[in-house]
Design an enzyme around this catalytic site. Structure first.
Site, PDB file in Angstrom:
ATOM      1  N   LYS A 184       0.885  -1.165   0.000  1.00 38.38           N
ATOM      2  CA  LYS A 184       0.000   0.000   0.000  1.00 38.38           C
ATOM      3  C   LYS A 184       0.922   1.213   0.000  1.00 38.38           C
ATOM      4  O   LYS A 184       1.402   1.648   1.029  1.00 38.38           O
ATOM      5  CB  LYS A 184      -0.870  -0.028   1.263  1.00 38.38           C
ATOM      6  CG  LYS A 184      -2.218   0.654   1.167  1.00 38.38           C
ATOM      7  CD  LYS A 184      -2.188   2.093   0.688  1.00 38.38           C
ATOM      8  CE  LYS A 184      -1.757   3.073   1.770  1.00 38.38           C
ATOM      9  NZ  LYS A 184      -1.552   4.442   1.236  1.00 38.38           N
ATOM     10  N   GLU A 259       9.170   1.476  11.114  1.00 37.80           N
ATOM     11  CA  GLU A 259      10.256   2.457  10.926  1.00 37.80           C
ATOM     12  C   GLU A 259       9.594   3.818  10.974  1.00 37.80           C
ATOM     13  O   GLU A 259       8.938   4.227  10.033  1.00 37.80           O
ATOM     14  CB  GLU A 259      10.912   2.274   9.548  1.00 37.80           C
ATOM     15  CG  GLU A 259      11.523   0.927   9.305  1.00 37.80           C
ATOM     16  CD  GLU A 259      12.773   0.680  10.116  1.00 37.80           C
ATOM     17  OE1 GLU A 259      13.236   1.605  10.821  1.00 37.80           O
ATOM     18  OE2 GLU A 259      13.268  -0.449  10.081  1.00 37.80           O
ATOM     19  N   CYS A 293      13.994  10.414   7.098  1.00 36.66           N
ATOM     20  CA  CYS A 293      13.862  10.229   8.547  1.00 36.66           C
ATOM     21  C   CYS A 293      15.219  10.105   9.224  1.00 36.66           C
ATOM     22  O   CYS A 293      15.306  10.104  10.444  1.00 36.66           O
ATOM     23  CB  CYS A 293      12.979   9.030   8.852  1.00 36.66           C
ATOM     24  SG  CYS A 293      13.501   7.578   7.951  1.00 36.66           S
ATOM     25  N   GLU A 390      10.668  16.741  13.759  1.00 34.17           N
ATOM     26  CA  GLU A 390      11.375  16.585  12.490  1.00 34.17           C
ATOM     27  C   GLU A 390      10.954  17.712  11.552  1.00 34.17           C
ATOM     28  O   GLU A 390       9.769  17.863  11.277  1.00 34.17           O
ATOM     29  CB  GLU A 390      10.883  15.278  11.859  1.00 34.17           C
ATOM     30  CG  GLU A 390      11.898  14.238  11.640  1.00 34.17           C
ATOM     31  CD  GLU A 390      11.270  12.957  11.067  1.00 34.17           C
ATOM     32  OE1 GLU A 390      12.029  12.169  10.556  1.00 34.17           O
ATOM     33  OE2 GLU A 390      10.046  12.743  11.135  1.00 34.17           O
TER      34      GLU A 390
END
Ligand code: ADP
Length: 488
Positions: A184, A259, A293, A390
C-alpha cells in the site's frame, strides 16, 4: 497533464491496481491525481481501491502463498534476481517516474532505484541461506532441530519520500523468505510502486505473490490490520500512524515492523576533521531536500570549531542548486507539497522568536511554490520546535555546546532514536559516544549510513524491528522447533 509525463515510458506508467496478477480499476471506479511537486500539475490519475479490493488482494496473496513458500529457495532466488536485473536495466525510466511524482533530482532518483534494487540482489542470495539448526539432544531417542518458515501473507505500508527503496527493502526479504506481500504505497507516490509491480510480473514473480493496492491509508490499513491472514505488516511513516497500526493489530496479534520518525543529532567535536564534518552534514541534511527520517535535524557544534564550521557549512550550502529535479544541475528539488513548506516556515519563525539567527536562506526561492532555499540557523537551542520535531526540509539549525557530556545529554533529549551522527578523531570518544547515543544507527565521521547488508531501524519512539541485513528477514519468518522421537 504536465509535459514531463511524456518522458515516462508507457509500459511503466501504470495507474490501475495490481491484484492477483491482473490490472484493474478500483471497484468503486474512483481515482485520485498524482501531483508533480515541482509544477503542481497532474502526472496521472491512479485508481483508488475500496476495502473490498483490499480483501481481494489478501485472498489472492493467501492463495499464492502456498505455492511460493514451497518453491525451492534457489528458484525463488533466481526469479528475484531477474526482478533486480530488470529494475537496473530500467533505472533511467524509473527515475523519470520517481522524479515526476516525488520531485528529487534525477540523479538522486536513480541512486534510490539502484539502492532499492540492491535489497533484492542481497535478499535473493539470502533466500538460499535461511538456515535452521540441529540442537544437541538431551535424549538418545530424540533429535531436535529448528527451521525458519515463512509467516504467510504480509503487507507493506510505505511513505512518499523514498517511493521505490522503502518498498523494495520490505518486499525483497518478504519474497525471499517465501511470503506473499501486498503493498500500500503513499497516496502521493503510487506510480513507482506500480511500475515495480509491472517489472515483478515481467520477471516471473507468480500472480498474487506481489500486489499493489493504491488508495487511502486509514481505510485500507484498517482492512489489513483486522484480517487474521495478514501475519506481518511492515510500515515506514510517522510515529502517529505507527501507533494506530499497533493498536489496530492487537486483535489479530500481528507482527509489526515499524520504521517511524527520527530527530537525528549530528555532533561536531572540536577534534573533528572540519572538511569531512561539513561534507557529512551536507550529505545527511540535504539529501532529498531534507525529507528523510535519518536527516540531521539538530546540528550540535563544540565551541572551538563552531565559527569555522558554520562558515564552511554556509559556503557549501550556497552551492546547492534548487530547481526542478529534471533540470540539469539541480541538486535540491522541491518539497513534496505546500504543507511541507508551511512546516519549515513554522520552525524558522519559532526559532527567530526564541532568539536564533537566520544567517542564510529563510524563505522560498524566487521560483516560489515548493522550492525552498537551503537555510542556516545559528544560536538555536533545544527548546525550539526545530529541535523537538522533524523539520523534513532544507533547514540546518546549529546548536552550540561546550562539553562531551552536554552534547550527549542534548542529543538524547528526544523521544526519537533512529540515526545519530558525530565527527571526531579520538578513538576513546568515538567509542564512548557511539555507545551513549540512544539510537538504532550511528554514523561516525560520515553522514551516509544506508546499505542493504546493514541493519536499519530505531529505538524509543522511532520504531521496532530492523530492515536490511540478515536480521531484516526475521519479521517474515517464524522459528519452528521440531522434536522427533523414536529414532534410536
Ligand atoms: P507522512 O507524514 O510521511 O505522510 P504517514 O505516516 O501519514 O506519513 O503515511 C505513511 C503511509 O501510511 C502512507 O502510505 C499513508 O497512506 C499510510 N497511512 C496513513 N494513515 C494511515 C492509517 N491510519 N492506517 C494505515 N496507513 C496509514
Amino acid at each position: 497533464m504536465s509535459t514531463p509525463a511524456t518522458l515516462i515510458a508507457d509500459d511503466l506508467l501504470r495507474t490501475q491496481l495490481h491484484i492477483a496478477g491482473g490490472w484493474r480499476d478500483g471497484s468503486a471506479g474512483e481515482s485520485s491525481p498524482v501531483i508533480d511537486p515541482a509544477t503542481g500539475e497532474t502526472v496521472a490519475e491512479v485508481a483508488v481501491a475500496t476495502p473490498d479490493d483490499m480483501v481481494a488482494a489478501i485472498d489472492a496473496a493467501q492463495e499464492a502463498f502456498a505455492g511460493w513458500s514451497r518453491t525451492p529457495a534457489p528458484q525463488r532466488s533466481r526469479i528475484l534476481r531477474r526482478w533486480y536485473e530488470l529494475i537496473v536495466e530500467r533505472a533511467d525510466d524509473l527515475a523519470q517516474l520517481l522524479t515526476a511524482e516525488q520531485g528529487k533530482p534525477l540523479a538522486e532518483a536513480r541512486g534510490e532505484i539502484l539502492y532499492g534494487a540492491g535489497f533484492i540482489e542481497w535478499f535473493a542470495e539470502e533466500a538460499k541461506r535461511l538456515y535452521g539448526e540441529v540442537i544437541p539432544t538431551n535424549n538418545p531417542d530424540r533429535r531436535m532441530m529448528t527451521i525458519r518458515s515463512a509467516v504467510g501473507v504480509t503487507a507493506a505500508i510505505t511513505p512518499w519520500n523514498f517511493p521505490c527503496a522503502m518498498i523494495l527493502r520490505k518486499a525483497a526479504p518478504a519474497l525471499a523468505a517465501g511470503c506473499s506481500m501486498i503493498i500500500k504505497p503513499a497516496e502521493e507516490t503510487p506510480l513507482s510502486a506500480l511500475a515495480l509491480a509491472a517489472l515483478a510480473q515481467e520477471a516471473g514473480i507468480p500472480a498474487g505473490v506481489l500486489s499493489v493496492v493504491t488508495g487511502s491509508g486509514p481505510r485500507l490499513g484498517e482492512v489489513l490490520t483486522r484480517d487474521e491472514r495478514v501475519r506481518t505488516i511492515s510500515f515506514t511513516g510517522s510515529t502517529e500512524v505507527g501507533r494506530i497500526l499497533m493498536a489496530q493489530s492487537a486483535g489479530t496479534l500481528k507482527r509489526l515492523a515499524l520504521e517511524l520518525g527520527g530527530n537525528a543529532p549530528l555532533i561536531v567535536f572540536d577534534d573533528a576533521d572540519l572538511d569531512n564534518a561539513v561534507k557529512g552534514a551536507m550529505d545527511s541534511k540535504f539529501r532529498n531536500a531534507g525529507q528523510t527520517c535519518v536527516c540531521a535535524n539538530r546540528i550540535f557544534v563544540q565551541d572551538g570549531i563552531h565559527d569555522a564550521f558554520v562558515e564552511a557549512l554556509g559556503r557549501e550550502m550556497a552551492k546547492l542548486r534548487v530547481g526542478d529535479g529534471r533540470e540539469p544541475g539541480t541538486t535540491q528539488g522541491p518539497l513534496i507539497s505546500p504543507a511541507a513548506v508551511d512546516k519549515v516556515r513554522r520552525h524558522i519563525d519559532d526559532a527567530r522568536d526564541k532568539g536564533a539567527r537566520v544567517v542564510q536562506g529563510g524563505d522560498l526561492t524566487e521560483r516560489g511554490r515548493t522550492f525552498f532555499t537551503p537555510t542556516l540557523i545559528v544560536d538555536a537551542s533545544p527548546d525550539m520546535l526545530l529541535a523537538r520535531e522533524e523539520t523534513f526540509g532544507p533547514l540546518a539549525p546549529v546548536i552550540r555546546f561546550s562539553t562531551e557530556e552536554e552534547a550527549i545529554r542534548m542529543a538524547n533529549d528526544t523521544e526519537f532514536g533512529l540515526a545519530g551522527y558525530f565527527f571526531s578523531r579520538d578513538i576513546g570518544r568515538i567509542t564512548r559516544v557511539s555507545e551513549a547515543l540512544e539510537v538504532g544507527v550511528v554514523g561516525v565521521n560520515t553522514g551516509l549510513i544506508s546499505y542493504e547488508g546493514a541493519p536499519f531501524g530505531g529505538v524509543k519512539q522511532s520504531g521496532i524491528g530492523r530492515e536490511g541485513s540478515r536480521h531484516g528477514i526475521e519479521e517474515y519468518t517464524d522459528l519452528k522447533y521440531i522434536c522427533i522421537e523414536g529414532v534410536a
